[in-house]
Design an enzyme around this catalytic site. Structure first.
Site, mmCIF file in Angstrom:
data_model
loop_
_atom_site.group_PDB
_atom_site.id
_atom_site.type_symbol
_atom_site.label_atom_id
_atom_site.label_comp_id
_atom_site.label_asym_id
_atom_site.label_seq_id
_atom_site.Cartn_x
_atom_site.Cartn_y
_atom_site.Cartn_z
ATOM 1 N N HIS A 174 1.649 -31.470 -13.662
ATOM 2 C CA HIS A 174 0.384 -31.270 -14.365
ATOM 3 C C HIS A 174 0.385 -32.092 -15.656
ATOM 4 C CE1 HIS A 174 -3.267 -29.272 -15.607
ATOM 5 N NE2 HIS A 174 -2.729 -29.120 -16.806
ATOM 6 N N ARG A 231 -6.377 -27.998 -4.498
ATOM 7 C CA ARG A 231 -6.696 -26.660 -3.989
ATOM 8 C C ARG A 231 -5.568 -25.700 -4.334
ATOM 9 N NH1 ARG A 231 -11.136 -26.918 -0.380
ATOM 10 N NH2 ARG A 231 -11.743 -29.102 -0.276
HETATM 11 C C1 GRF Z 1 -1.666 -36.223 -11.897
HETATM 12 O O1 GRF Z 1 -2.093 -36.550 -13.188
HETATM 13 C C2 GRF Z 1 -1.080 -34.839 -11.852
HETATM 14 O O2 GRF Z 1 -0.518 -34.459 -13.048
HETATM 15 C C3 GRF Z 1 -2.268 -33.976 -11.521
HETATM 16 O O3 GRF Z 1 -3.060 -34.757 -10.678
HETATM 17 C C4 GRF Z 1 -2.842 -36.125 -10.937
HETATM 18 C C5 GRF Z 1 -2.547 -36.795 -9.644
HETATM 19 O O4 GRF Z 1 -2.483 -38.170 -9.799
HETATM 20 N N1 GRF Z 1 -1.866 -32.724 -10.927
HETATM 21 P P1 GRF Z 1 -2.008 -39.094 -8.623
HETATM 22 O O5 GRF Z 1 -2.906 -38.800 -7.431
HETATM 23 O O6 GRF Z 1 -0.574 -38.782 -8.343
HETATM 24 O O7 GRF Z 1 -2.201 -40.486 -9.136
#
Ligand code: GRF
Length: 209
Positions: A113, A95
């Site tokens: 990201h 969000r």
């Molecule tokens: C990660 O790939 C991050 O880059 C993105 O969301 C994903 C979260 O993965 N924002 P996790 O829940 O930490 O395994």
């Protein structure tokens, strides 16, 4: 060393949260996780928090799909403040945060990201990189602002895209690097937090880039 109080927000798997909690447990990271919050009731990230004995909470997000309802966002700010959080760590939080949180934690909210921003913001960015035939992608840690996957970049790691990569294999390799990069950036914040303490300085204004 003083421990930096952090709060982690996530909506899903929580592998980044796990990587951070592991580094803290092993003594590698001078942070203390005060709170893990999820907008998804059965998100695995909440189980991860429980496994590590970290206070955790489900925050019902309200009627919007991509943001929290304003009153609920105020509630989130209160939860983070009451817990004494100094750095808000977004780990797969689906969000967009708005003024109440951004104002309460200026330059104290970071996100990870899975692309080399500013390329490929948004969902499934590893797939976006594959589709356009990139040869290199990666992951980025950045400050959070009011736009999606936007805000000053703090650190990046590159991943080579291999000829036989699938979306799954590429995403998996990016995640391995995320789990190194995110704790490393948080460690920089911990350092600044310690340097600033005792000097009455606004530690979050110090650049960690
Ligand atoms: C990660 O790939 C991050 O880059 C993105 O969301 C994903 C979260 O993965 N924002 P996790 O829940 O930490 O395994």
């Amino acid at each position: 060393m003083k421990r930096l109080p952090i709060g982690i927000l996530g909506s899903g798997k929580g592998s980044n949260c796990r990587a951070i909690l592991e580094r803290i447990r092993s003594g590698d990271l001078a942070a203390e996780t005060r709170l893990v919050v999820s907008d998804v009731l059965d998100a695995p990230i909440l189980n991860t928090a429980r496994e590590f004995g970290v206070t955790n909470a489900y925050l019902p997000p309200g009627r919007f799909r991509t943001r929290l309802e304003p009153a609920i966002e105020e509630q989130l700010v209160k939860m983070l403040r009451d817990a004494g959080v100094e750095l808000v760590v977004l780990a797969g939080f689906m969000r967009v945060l708005h003024e109440p949180t951004l104002k309460a934690f200026p330059r104290r909210i970071i996100n990870i990201h899975p692309s080399l921003l500013p390329k490929f913001p948004g969902l499934e960015s590893w797939k976006q990189a594959l589709v356009v035939g990139e040869t290199v992608t990666g992951c980025t840690v950045h400050y959070v602002d009011e736009r999606i996957d936007h805000g000053q970049i703090l650190a990046q790691k590159e991943v080579r895209i291999l000829p036989n990569d699938t979306a799954e294999s590429l995403h998996a390799r990016i995640q391995v690097l995320e789990h190194e990069l995110y704790p490393a950036v948080i460690a920089e914040f911990c350092k600044r937090y310690n340097e600033a303490s005792g000097q009455g300085a606004g530690w979050s204004n110090k650049s960690v880039v």
